[in-house]
Write an enzyme that holds these catalytic residues in place. Structure first.
Site, mmCIF file in Angstrom:
data_model
loop_
_atom_site.group_PDB
_atom_site.id
_atom_site.type_symbol
_atom_site.label_atom_id
_atom_site.label_comp_id
_atom_site.label_asym_id
_atom_site.label_seq_id
_atom_site.Cartn_x
_atom_site.Cartn_y
_atom_site.Cartn_z
ATOM 1 C CB CYS A 163 -0.950 -0.002 1.191
ATOM 2 S SG CYS A 163 -2.301 -1.155 0.931
HETATM 3 N N1 COA Z 1 -20.216 -9.380 7.108
HETATM 4 C C1 COA Z 1 -20.670 -9.629 8.339
HETATM 5 N N2 COA Z 1 -19.860 -9.830 9.411
HETATM 6 C C2 COA Z 1 -18.537 -9.775 9.193
HETATM 7 C C3 COA Z 1 -18.004 -9.520 7.924
HETATM 8 C C4 COA Z 1 -18.896 -9.336 6.859
HETATM 9 N N3 COA Z 1 -18.456 -9.097 5.616
HETATM 10 N N4 COA Z 1 -16.658 -9.511 8.024
HETATM 11 C C5 COA Z 1 -16.361 -9.764 9.300
HETATM 12 N N5 COA Z 1 -17.493 -9.929 10.006
HETATM 13 C C6 COA Z 1 -17.630 -10.248 11.419
HETATM 14 C C7 COA Z 1 -16.377 -10.866 11.955
HETATM 15 O O1 COA Z 1 -16.339 -12.241 11.699
HETATM 16 C C8 COA Z 1 -16.471 -10.538 13.409
HETATM 17 O O2 COA Z 1 -17.388 -11.448 14.019
HETATM 18 P P1 COA Z 1 -17.134 -11.977 15.503
HETATM 19 O O3 COA Z 1 -17.184 -10.742 16.362
HETATM 20 O O4 COA Z 1 -18.266 -12.914 15.714
HETATM 21 O O5 COA Z 1 -15.770 -12.618 15.473
HETATM 22 C C9 COA Z 1 -17.133 -9.173 13.427
HETATM 23 O O6 COA Z 1 -17.812 -9.055 12.171
HETATM 24 C C10 COA Z 1 -16.139 -8.047 13.553
HETATM 25 O O7 COA Z 1 -15.083 -8.286 12.615
HETATM 26 P P2 COA Z 1 -13.774 -7.444 12.586
HETATM 27 O O8 COA Z 1 -12.868 -8.044 11.557
HETATM 28 O O9 COA Z 1 -13.256 -7.280 13.968
HETATM 29 O O10 COA Z 1 -14.360 -6.048 12.061
HETATM 30 P P3 COA Z 1 -13.700 -4.649 12.018
HETATM 31 O O11 COA Z 1 -14.588 -3.681 12.644
HETATM 32 O O12 COA Z 1 -12.267 -4.687 12.475
HETATM 33 O O13 COA Z 1 -13.679 -4.320 10.442
HETATM 34 C C11 COA Z 1 -12.106 -4.244 8.642
HETATM 35 C C12 COA Z 1 -12.956 -5.135 9.531
HETATM 36 C C13 COA Z 1 -11.302 -5.136 7.716
HETATM 37 C C14 COA Z 1 -13.026 -3.354 7.822
HETATM 38 C C15 COA Z 1 -11.188 -3.356 9.499
HETATM 39 O O14 COA Z 1 -10.573 -4.115 10.499
HETATM 40 C C16 COA Z 1 -10.101 -2.663 8.703
HETATM 41 O O15 COA Z 1 -10.350 -1.978 7.723
HETATM 42 N N6 COA Z 1 -8.866 -2.760 9.198
HETATM 43 C C17 COA Z 1 -7.734 -2.088 8.572
HETATM 44 C C18 COA Z 1 -7.379 -2.850 7.368
HETATM 45 C C19 COA Z 1 -6.363 -2.200 6.539
HETATM 46 O O16 COA Z 1 -6.187 -1.009 6.503
HETATM 47 N N7 COA Z 1 -5.658 -3.014 5.838
HETATM 48 C C20 COA Z 1 -4.713 -2.570 4.940
HETATM 49 C C21 COA Z 1 -4.947 -3.371 3.745
HETATM 50 S S1 COA Z 1 -3.768 -3.046 2.584
#
Ligand code: COA
Length: 380
Positions: A163
């Protein structure tokens, strides 16, 4: 290169370019496909799942996606196949060795736009850097293919910094121009990332979109474009972390097994990334501004990496003590999703022309590695 090497005190971004794929995939479309796949899979393997011998495929939810990330849709190079539950990958036809490669094609579109905005043509450019999260092959470099297609003399090379590929390449271009090894450098970020997405995984199926961006960096004393941004400084930081990975690569040929298994595609621990990267990025930017005797309150525009809206708001809040206005820290990820290294450059491209001479802005990327890259700019 016709002029002798000459050091240069003022290096500018003289133009940028953007290529946006025509195809759009909405959150709703992605979720319908994944949920249909999950229902079929879970029904097929019901007994094994109930016996604890197999993990079910988890259903997704468009509301979750928007709330957790700010993403509503993404553009993709090829839509065919992504929503077909028997395929779930873009069906991109392989091209022959004598044809222009897919990645060079989108790179060229963005490059031509950047050249036009900078008022430059091939003869003015001495180097081409193609920098992105993935290149579609190891060699010949995509940059050299693009250089050839544009008729640029000099040299080109590819760079991979996930990134932060765009900002790190802009740093290299800045150094080349300031040291006098190039008069002007074309930096291109053809982010063709949809082939690395696991569209069967709810944690990551919504994250990425395709795009290409490009920037011309050149000597300030000869730049001719209408909108120019002096680069006051660049700053880079990397710190190893295992929380964002993509293991696909040429070693798959040696390993055997499935080269497209889930661990070979993009996967991350999103929560950990969020927790680790936000404070790192805020401290990085604060330190960079201090090097130039600037405060966050001096910054008129924040062109931040576009992975997650909540992440950008938290980073900006750590710096400004408040959530910024959309006009201060523009968001493009709602339309484009995470476009790997190109996100901050899309934000810059779409939201820079209204700055007044002397106003400052910050481009900052953060992502896998971890890697953080920033540039402090001043409108001329
Ligand atoms: N639909 C429904 N539920 C989902 C889901 C989806 N598409 N994806 C994940 N969940 C669930 C998870 O399984 C988790 O369930 P649990 O609590 O029963 O374990 C819950 O929702 C929360 O998931 P989590 O991964 O903790 O969500 P989050 O709020 O952290 O959001 C991201 C996920 C990926 C959007 C976020 O963490 C993010 O953007 N992080 C930074 C990523 C980044 O910048 N990466 C760089 C990439 S180059």
């Amino acid at each position: 290169m016709t002029t002798p090497a000459q050091r240069c005190d003022e290096v500018v971004i003289s133009g940028s370019g953007l290529w946006t794929p025509e195809h759009v995939v909405t959150n709703e479309e992605l979720v319908i496909a994944l949920n249909a796949y999950a229902d079929r899979f879970n029904e097929t393997y019901k007994a094994e799942i109930e016996a604890g011998e197999r993990e079910p495929v988890m259903r997704s939810d468009p509301e979750f996606i928007h709330k957790a990330s700010g993403i509503r849709q993404r553009h993709v190079y090829v839509k065919d196949g992504i929503l077909d539950i028997d395929v779930m990958r873009p069906l991109i036809p392989e091209r022959g060795e004598d044809e222009l490669s897919h990645q060079a094609e989108i790179a060229l579109a963005a490059a031509r736009d950047a050249l036009e905005h900078s008022g430059r043509e091939a003869a003015d450019i001495d180097a081409v850097i193609v920098s992105c999260a993935y290149t579609q092959r190891a060699y010949p470099a995509i940059a050299i293919e693009v250089q050839h297609a544009l008729g640029i003399e000099g040299f080109g090379f590819d760079m991979l910094v996930a990134c932060s590929a765009a900002t790190f390449a802009l740093h290299r271009a800045y150094e080349m121009v300031s040291s006098g090894t190039a008069r002007a450098v074309l930096v291109i970020n053809p982010e063709l990332v949809s082939p690395q997405v696991n569209y069967r995984d709810r944690d990551s199926h919504f994250i990425f979109g395709d795009v290409a961006t490009a920037v011309v960096i050149e000597r300030g004393d000869t730049a001719v474009s209408e909108h120019q941004y002096r680069i006051l400084g660049t700053r880079a930081r990397t710190q190893y972390a295992n929380t964002i990975r993509s293991n696909f690569g040429y070693m798959s040929h040696a390993y055997g097994g499935d080269p497209f298994a889930p661990d070979k595609l993009f996967h991350q621990e999103g929560r950990a990334v969020f927790r680790d990267v936000c404070p790192m990025a805020a401290e990085h930017i604060r330190g960079h501004l201090e090097q130039h005797e600037l405060q966050p309150s001096n910054v008129r525009r924040w062109w931040l990496h576009q992975a997650n809206l909540n992440m950008n708001q938290l980073i900006a809040k750590k710096l400004l003590g408040r959530v910024p206005e959309e006009s201060e820290a523009p968001i493009v990820l709602d339309r484009y999703a995470n476009t790997a290294s190109a996100g901050s450059i899309i934000a810059f491209h779409l939201h820079n022309k209204d700055l007044q001479a002397g106003e400052q802005g910050v481009i900052c990327s953060f992502g896998a590695g971890y890697s953080i890259g920033s540039l402090i700019l001043e409108k001329r």
